[in-house]
Design a protein around this motif. Structure first.
Motif, PDB file in Angstrom:
ATOM      1  N   GLU A 249     -17.052 -33.903  70.322  1.00  0.00           N
ATOM      2  CA  GLU A 249     -18.302 -33.157  70.470  1.00  0.00           C
ATOM      3  C   GLU A 249     -18.310 -31.880  69.630  1.00  0.00           C
ATOM      4  OE1 GLU A 249     -15.424 -31.116  73.048  1.00  0.00           O
ATOM      5  OE2 GLU A 249     -15.873 -33.218  72.626  1.00  0.00           O
ATOM      6  N   PHE A 250     -17.157 -31.468  69.109  1.00  0.00           N
ATOM      7  CA  PHE A 250     -17.065 -30.280  68.271  1.00  0.00           C
ATOM      8  C   PHE A 250     -17.710 -30.592  66.924  1.00  0.00           C
ATOM      9  CE2 PHE A 250     -14.747 -27.040  65.739  1.00  0.00           C
ATOM     10  CZ  PHE A 250     -14.912 -25.934  66.569  1.00  0.00           C
ATOM     11  N   ILE A 251     -18.759 -29.844  66.589  1.00  0.00           N
ATOM     12  CA  ILE A 251     -19.571 -30.145  65.405  1.00  0.00           C
ATOM     13  C   ILE A 251     -18.823 -29.759  64.136  1.00  0.00           C
ATOM     14  CG2 ILE A 251     -21.746 -29.638  64.211  1.00  0.00           C
ATOM     15  CD1 ILE A 251     -22.858 -28.828  67.028  1.00  0.00           C
ATOM     16  N   VAL A 252     -18.780 -30.676  63.184  1.00  0.00           N
ATOM     17  CA  VAL A 252     -18.209 -30.380  61.870  1.00  0.00           C
ATOM     18  C   VAL A 252     -19.318 -30.533  60.832  1.00  0.00           C
ATOM     19  CG1 VAL A 252     -16.495 -30.973  60.131  1.00  0.00           C
ATOM     20  CG2 VAL A 252     -15.915 -31.153  62.571  1.00  0.00           C
TER      21      VAL A 252
ATOM     22  N   GLY B   5     -15.678 -19.966  72.810  1.00  0.00           N
ATOM     23  CA  GLY B   5     -16.821 -20.810  73.126  1.00  0.00           C
ATOM     24  C   GLY B   5     -17.564 -21.367  71.935  1.00  0.00           C
ATOM     25  N   TYR B   6     -16.912 -21.415  70.772  1.00  0.00           N
ATOM     26  CA  TYR B   6     -17.575 -21.962  69.584  1.00  0.00           C
ATOM     27  C   TYR B   6     -17.807 -23.463  69.739  1.00  0.00           C
ATOM     28  CZ  TYR B   6     -17.561 -17.875  66.527  1.00  0.00           C
ATOM     29  OH  TYR B   6     -17.831 -16.659  65.958  1.00  0.00           O
ATOM     30  N   ASP B   7     -18.905 -23.917  69.147  1.00  0.00           N
ATOM     31  CA  ASP B   7     -19.302 -25.322  69.255  1.00  0.00           C
ATOM     32  C   ASP B   7     -18.969 -26.141  68.017  1.00  0.00           C
ATOM     33  OD1 ASP B   7     -20.885 -25.025  71.832  1.00  0.00           O
ATOM     34  OD2 ASP B   7     -21.938 -23.600  70.536  1.00  0.00           O
ATOM     35  N   GLY B   8     -18.521 -25.496  66.942  1.00  0.00           N
ATOM     36  CA  GLY B   8     -18.244 -26.257  65.735  1.00  0.00           C
ATOM     37  C   GLY B   8     -17.844 -25.356  64.592  1.00  0.00           C
TER      38      GLY B   8
ATOM     39  N   VAL C 280     -23.119 -22.399  68.221  1.00  0.00           N
ATOM     40  CA  VAL C 280     -22.390 -21.444  67.389  1.00  0.00           C
ATOM     41  C   VAL C 280     -21.368 -22.192  66.550  1.00  0.00           C
ATOM     42  CG1 VAL C 280     -21.052 -19.321  67.368  1.00  0.00           C
ATOM     43  CG2 VAL C 280     -22.587 -19.794  69.283  1.00  0.00           C
ATOM     44  N   LEU C 281     -21.477 -22.068  65.220  1.00  0.00           N
ATOM     45  CA  LEU C 281     -20.506 -22.661  64.304  1.00  0.00           C
ATOM     46  C   LEU C 281     -19.809 -21.564  63.525  1.00  0.00           C
ATOM     47  CD1 LEU C 281     -22.337 -25.140  64.994  1.00  0.00           C
ATOM     48  CD2 LEU C 281     -21.892 -25.952  62.674  1.00  0.00           C
ATOM     49  N   ALA C 282     -18.511 -21.718  63.324  1.00  0.00           N
ATOM     50  CA  ALA C 282     -17.731 -20.745  62.567  1.00  0.00           C
ATOM     51  C   ALA C 282     -17.818 -21.064  61.084  1.00  0.00           C
ATOM     52  CB  ALA C 282     -16.270 -20.776  63.004  1.00  0.00           C
ATOM     53  N   ARG C 283     -18.113 -20.060  60.278  1.00  0.00           N
ATOM     54  CA  ARG C 283     -18.091 -20.219  58.829  1.00  0.00           C
ATOM     55  C   ARG C 283     -16.858 -19.493  58.303  1.00  0.00           C
ATOM     56  NH1 ARG C 283     -16.893 -19.484  54.133  1.00  0.00           N
ATOM     57  NH2 ARG C 283     -18.302 -18.825  52.475  1.00  0.00           N
TER      58      ARG C 283
END
Length: 310
Positions: free
Chosen positions: A156-159, A100-103, A37-40
């Motif tokens: 590890e947090f995806i950008v 719980g966002y991943d990036g 899950v990535l936040a936009r």
């Protein structure tokens, strides 16, 4: 709870804790399928509407959303920009910790967002350390922001960042594809993924009169320069054979797809099971953006009646 995009009436504020319970439930459900899950969301929401990247340039707007460009915004002072960066980074951290966002996906294409407008010499007329004079100065703030997110949220947090592969060819003085190749290498260690979009928002989503994947050449050239960043191509990725050829030929590392899953919400399973003939072709009518200029900003699909009526 807050709407930052006029006409986009389905927007909500990721920084508002009142929304976090629902976002956490969504995140947990997505993780149940071993997906990420990535936040936009954009840094714009933390910058007062009287400010833009530069003074007197046309503010961003979206065709059909009822807005119009403004020319009365002032160049955002450095303290405003840096404070917005702190708030943005903290919002990302709260989404990781509480939801719980991943990036994060940082939208930097089409000269629409604050970061996108910093990145393009067509809209960046500043003369400070973030000036439009060179790619080094134009890219300085977006790269700094990505690194701050990594520092706060963990490596590890995806950008992910979306960029236009070049600015419109009919507007001289904009970024070239070679400029964006340079940016891809500058982004190493800050961004994990770069999504390569077209010069303008509408043409990035090709219709029937475009070639199948009209923006692939952008991703292909950037990928060929071998940056230590995963390169994603977008625009027209539907035919599984075409998609497979893009990956096996090394033209891109990742495929961006939206309309494929709108027209076929079981697209991934259908392809995995080899049932290619069961795919309902996307008409590329783009009614998933908006059914018509007279209708509310709600997605519909010409071949999947469920969309917009969940």
């Amino acid at each position: 709870k807050k709407n930052y995009n006029k006409g986009h009436d389905r927007s909500y504020d990721l920084s508002d804790g009142h929304n976090h319970h629902y976002l956490a439930l969504m995140s947990e459900a997505i993780h149940g399928y071993d997906a990420r899950v990535l936040a936009r969301t954009d840094i714009n929401q933390f910058i007062d509407k009287q400010y833009d990247v530069s003074t007197g340039i046309a503010t961003p707007w979206v065709v059909g959303d009822g807005s119009a460009p403004r020319y009365d915004c002032l160049e955002a002072p450095m303290d405003i920009i840096m404070r917005a960066a702190e708030q943005y980074v903290e919002m990302m951290y709260s989404l990781k910790r509480d939801c719980g966002y991943d990036g994060v996906w940082m939208h930097m294409a089409y000269r629409h967002t604050f970061l996108a407008r910093l990145l393009s010499p067509l809209t960046n007329k500043r003369e400070d350390e973030f000036s439009g004079a060179s790619m080094e100065t134009r890219a300085k703030f977006p790269i700094m922001l990505a690194k701050l997110i990594k520092d706060r949220c963990g490596k590890e947090f995806i950008v992910e960042g979306s960029i236009s592969g070049h600015d419109p060819l009919d507007e001289p003085g904009g970024n070239t594809l070679d400029d964006m190749v340079q940016f891809a290498h500058m982004a190493e260690g800050a961004f994990d993924i770069l999504q390569i979009k077209g010069p303008q928002i509408d043409e990035s989503h090709p219709i029937q009169f475009h070639s199948e994947t009209p923006w692939l050449y952008m991703a292909e050239k950037i990928k060929a320069s071998n940056p230590d960043v995963a390169i994603m191509t977008i625009g027209g990725n539907f035919n599984p054979n075409t998609c497979e050829n893009i990956l096996t030929a090394g033209k891109a590392d990742l495929l961006g797809m939206a309309r494929a899953f709108i027209s076929n919400y079981e697209y991934g399973n259908i392809v995995r099971e080899g049932r290619i003939d069961d795919l309902v072709p996307c008409l590329r009518c783009n009614k998933c953006h908006r059914s018509s200029m007279a209708d509310p900003w709600v997605s519909v699909c010409s071949v999947n009646p469920v969309i917009g009526m969940e």
